[in-house]
Motif scaffolding. Structure first.
Motif, PDB file in Angstrom:
ATOM      1  N   UNK A  17       8.594  11.360  12.860  1.00  0.00           N
ATOM      2  CA  UNK A  17       7.747  11.442  11.668  1.00  0.00           C
ATOM      3  C   UNK A  17       7.128  10.091  11.339  1.00  0.00           C
ATOM      4  N   UNK A  18       7.859   9.024  11.562  1.00  0.00           N
ATOM      5  CA  UNK A  18       7.311   7.679  11.352  1.00  0.00           C
ATOM      6  C   UNK A  18       6.160   7.411  12.320  1.00  0.00           C
ATOM      7  N   UNK A  26      -4.152  16.953  15.701  1.00  0.00           N
ATOM      8  CA  UNK A  26      -4.725  15.701  15.200  1.00  0.00           C
ATOM      9  C   UNK A  26      -3.964  14.539  15.836  1.00  0.00           C
ATOM     10  N   UNK A  27      -4.549  13.348  15.799  1.00  0.00           N
ATOM     11  CA  UNK A  27      -3.939  12.208  16.489  1.00  0.00           C
ATOM     12  C   UNK A  27      -2.529  11.930  15.983  1.00  0.00           C
ATOM     13  N   UNK A  28      -2.296  12.079  14.680  1.00  0.00           N
ATOM     14  CA  UNK A  28      -0.959  11.826  14.140  1.00  0.00           C
ATOM     15  C   UNK A  28       0.034  12.869  14.631  1.00  0.00           C
ATOM     16  N   UNK A  29      -0.416  14.125  14.728  1.00  0.00           N
ATOM     17  CA  UNK A  29       0.452  15.186  15.221  1.00  0.00           C
ATOM     18  C   UNK A  29       0.787  14.966  16.690  1.00  0.00           C
ATOM     19  N   UNK A  30      -0.198  14.518  17.453  1.00  0.00           N
ATOM     20  CA  UNK A  30       0.052  14.193  18.854  1.00  0.00           C
ATOM     21  C   UNK A  30       1.086  13.079  18.974  1.00  0.00           C
ATOM     22  N   UNK A  31       1.004  12.090  18.081  1.00  0.00           N
ATOM     23  CA  UNK A  31       1.969  10.994  18.097  1.00  0.00           C
ATOM     24  C   UNK A  31       3.384  11.507  17.847  1.00  0.00           C
ATOM     25  N   UNK A  32       3.513  12.460  16.935  1.00  0.00           N
ATOM     26  CA  UNK A  32       4.825  13.059  16.664  1.00  0.00           C
ATOM     27  C   UNK A  32       5.354  13.748  17.915  1.00  0.00           C
ATOM     28  N   UNK A  68       0.798  -1.215   0.000  1.00  0.00           N
ATOM     29  CA  UNK A  68       0.000   0.000   0.000  1.00  0.00           C
ATOM     30  C   UNK A  68       0.833   1.270   0.000  1.00  0.00           C
ATOM     31  N   UNK A  69       0.175   2.376  -0.339  1.00  0.00           N
ATOM     32  CA  UNK A  69       0.864   3.655  -0.433  1.00  0.00           C
ATOM     33  C   UNK A  69       1.542   4.039   0.874  1.00  0.00           C
ATOM     34  N   UNK A  70       0.827   3.949   1.989  1.00  0.00           N
ATOM     35  CA  UNK A  70       1.397   4.385   3.263  1.00  0.00           C
ATOM     36  C   UNK A  70       2.616   3.559   3.646  1.00  0.00           C
ATOM     37  N   UNK A  71       2.632   2.270   3.308  1.00  0.00           N
ATOM     38  CA  UNK A  71       3.808   1.451   3.593  1.00  0.00           C
ATOM     39  C   UNK A  71       4.991   1.890   2.731  1.00  0.00           C
ATOM     40  N   UNK A  72       4.733   2.279   1.505  1.00  0.00           N
ATOM     41  CA  UNK A  72       5.798   2.807   0.652  1.00  0.00           C
ATOM     42  C   UNK A  72       6.376   4.091   1.257  1.00  0.00           C
ATOM     43  N   UNK A  73       5.510   4.923   1.764  1.00  0.00           N
ATOM     44  CA  UNK A  73       5.977   6.183   2.342  1.00  0.00           C
ATOM     45  C   UNK A  73       6.780   5.944   3.623  1.00  0.00           C
ATOM     46  N   UNK A  74       6.365   4.986   4.419  1.00  0.00           N
ATOM     47  CA  UNK A  74       7.112   4.662   5.641  1.00  0.00           C
ATOM     48  C   UNK A  74       8.514   4.174   5.294  1.00  0.00           C
TER      49      UNK A  74
END
Length: 387
Positions: free
Chosen positions: A238-239, A218-224, A137-143
């Protein structure tokens, strides 16, 4: 306050002595649930539920963690407004490049400059992408692209602000090059992505990058921010953001909306019937935007001339009906899905734009978190198992 003991969002904020943004955060985290959404006045809450926060079992306990706990000067989100450091995004689109917006968010003027991988780094990225299993998938490619950007950067463990900003630019460039069909030459992120998103016009790609660059906590920003607080290097942070964003309820939501919106624009009445029965319409309804999602409206205006009249009329009819009957605002995920359908892009087209754009906001929040005490994110578990 109504005779039935109901409060608007503003009244709830006044009753609790908090900001309106805090009420939004309570809703998004399940601390407080609205009775319904009023298209004219936003969410409506039961007075009894609000009182429960003050006098019920929660009273005197540690306040639930919300976005209000994290002070930020980066992005302001309101009922129908989005602004980066005081600049309304609607005024930035068409007047500032994504790179200029990234520099505005991060506070690092050098962020307007592109990162150009060396031939060796390009080879490493291409080699890794080539051995990924078919159907990755796209997101796995980006990771994986971020992993290559990290592994080939000698300063990957440098957490000084300048190095963190550089890591954000570097990760974004490698991610854009990992998008299937993306170009390998260009001076901006938009130019790299435009090849993969043809025939979508370049100005639309640029606008999407600007509009999606950040969205507060957002949840992803909080994770960062949590990763940075723990001492993680900028690439790993970022990952963490990418991992949290890899969800149909977050970054890949537009992919799900594509599947629903295509048939919905052909048979809008049938789609409305299904949405009312299921009490759900993919891409409609937002915990913060109770008036309109400005990102969506800007994108829709830009692609309006390329959308067929039948599709456009069907979308506007659905939008009006869902706002009137449920108070569900059309979100940017619908605009991204319509962009994909209009220009016949791959289903993941909107997600690619979203992910690459959001690196700017993630980097800005990572930089802001560097100034805070380390390891400050520690939720307290309330044990409820056997004694």
């Amino acid at each position: 306050m109504s005779d039935e003991g109901e409060l608007t969002t503003a009244q709830v904020a006044d009753y609790l002595g908090v900001k309106v943004q805090t009420v939004y955060a309570y809703v998004s985290r399940g601390v407080l649930a609205p009775l319904r959404r009023d298209p004219a006045g936003g969410s409506i809450f039961a007075l009894a539920d609000v009182r429960e926060l003050v006098t019920g079992p929660r009273a005197g306990r540690r306040r639930p963690a919300t976005s209000e706990d994290v002070r930020t000067s980066i992005t302001e989100v309101g009922a129908g407004r989005l602004a980066y450091r005081g600049h309304d995004v609607r005024n930035l689109v068409g007047h500032a490049s994504f790179e200029e917006v990234r520099a505005l968010l991060t506070g690092h003027p050098e962020d307007v400059e592109p990162v150009r991988p060396t031939p060796s780094e390009e080879q490493h990225l291409a080699a890794l992408l080539a051995v990924l299993p078919p159907g990755t998938g796209l997101l796995d490619r980006l990771k994986h692209a971020v992993l290559v950007a990290r592994a080939t950067d000698p300063g990957r463990q440098d957490r000084r602000p300048g190095s963190v900003a550089h890591a954000g630019r570097r990760a974004a460039t490698f991610m854009a090059r990992a998008v299937p069909g993306a170009g390998t030459r260009g001076s901006s992120l938009g130019e790299l992505l435009h090849t993969a998103l043809e025939p979508c016009p370049g100005p639309v790609v640029d606008a999407g990058l600007v509009l999606l660059a950040d969205h507060d906590l957002a949840v992803s920003t909080t994770a960062v921010r949590v990763a940075v607080s723990s001492g993680a290097d900028p690439f790993s942070a970022l990952l963490a953001g990418l991992a949290a964003a890899d969800s149909p309820r977050h970054l890949t939501s537009s992919v799900q909306v594509v599947d629903w919106l295509g048939p919905a624009l052909t048979a809008p009445q049938e789609a409305l019937d299904g949405a009312l029965v299921a009490d759900r319409a993919p891409g409609f309804g937002h915990v913060v935007y109770t008036e309109q999602d400005p990102r969506a409206q800007v994108l829709l205006k830009l692609i309006r001339s390329d959308v067929g009249a039948q599709r456009w009329d069907a979308l506007r009819w659905l939008e009006a009906e869902l706002v009137d009957r449920r108070g569900w605002v059309l979100t940017v995920d619908v605009a991204l899905a319509l962009l994909v359908l209009t220009y016949r892009l791959p289903r993941w087209g909107g997600a690619a734009l979203f992910a690459c754009a959001r690196t700017a906001g993630w980097t800005a929040h990572a930089l802001e978190e560097l100034a805070e005490p380390g390891m400050r994110f520690r939720l307290r578990g309330v044990y409820s198992g056997p004694r």
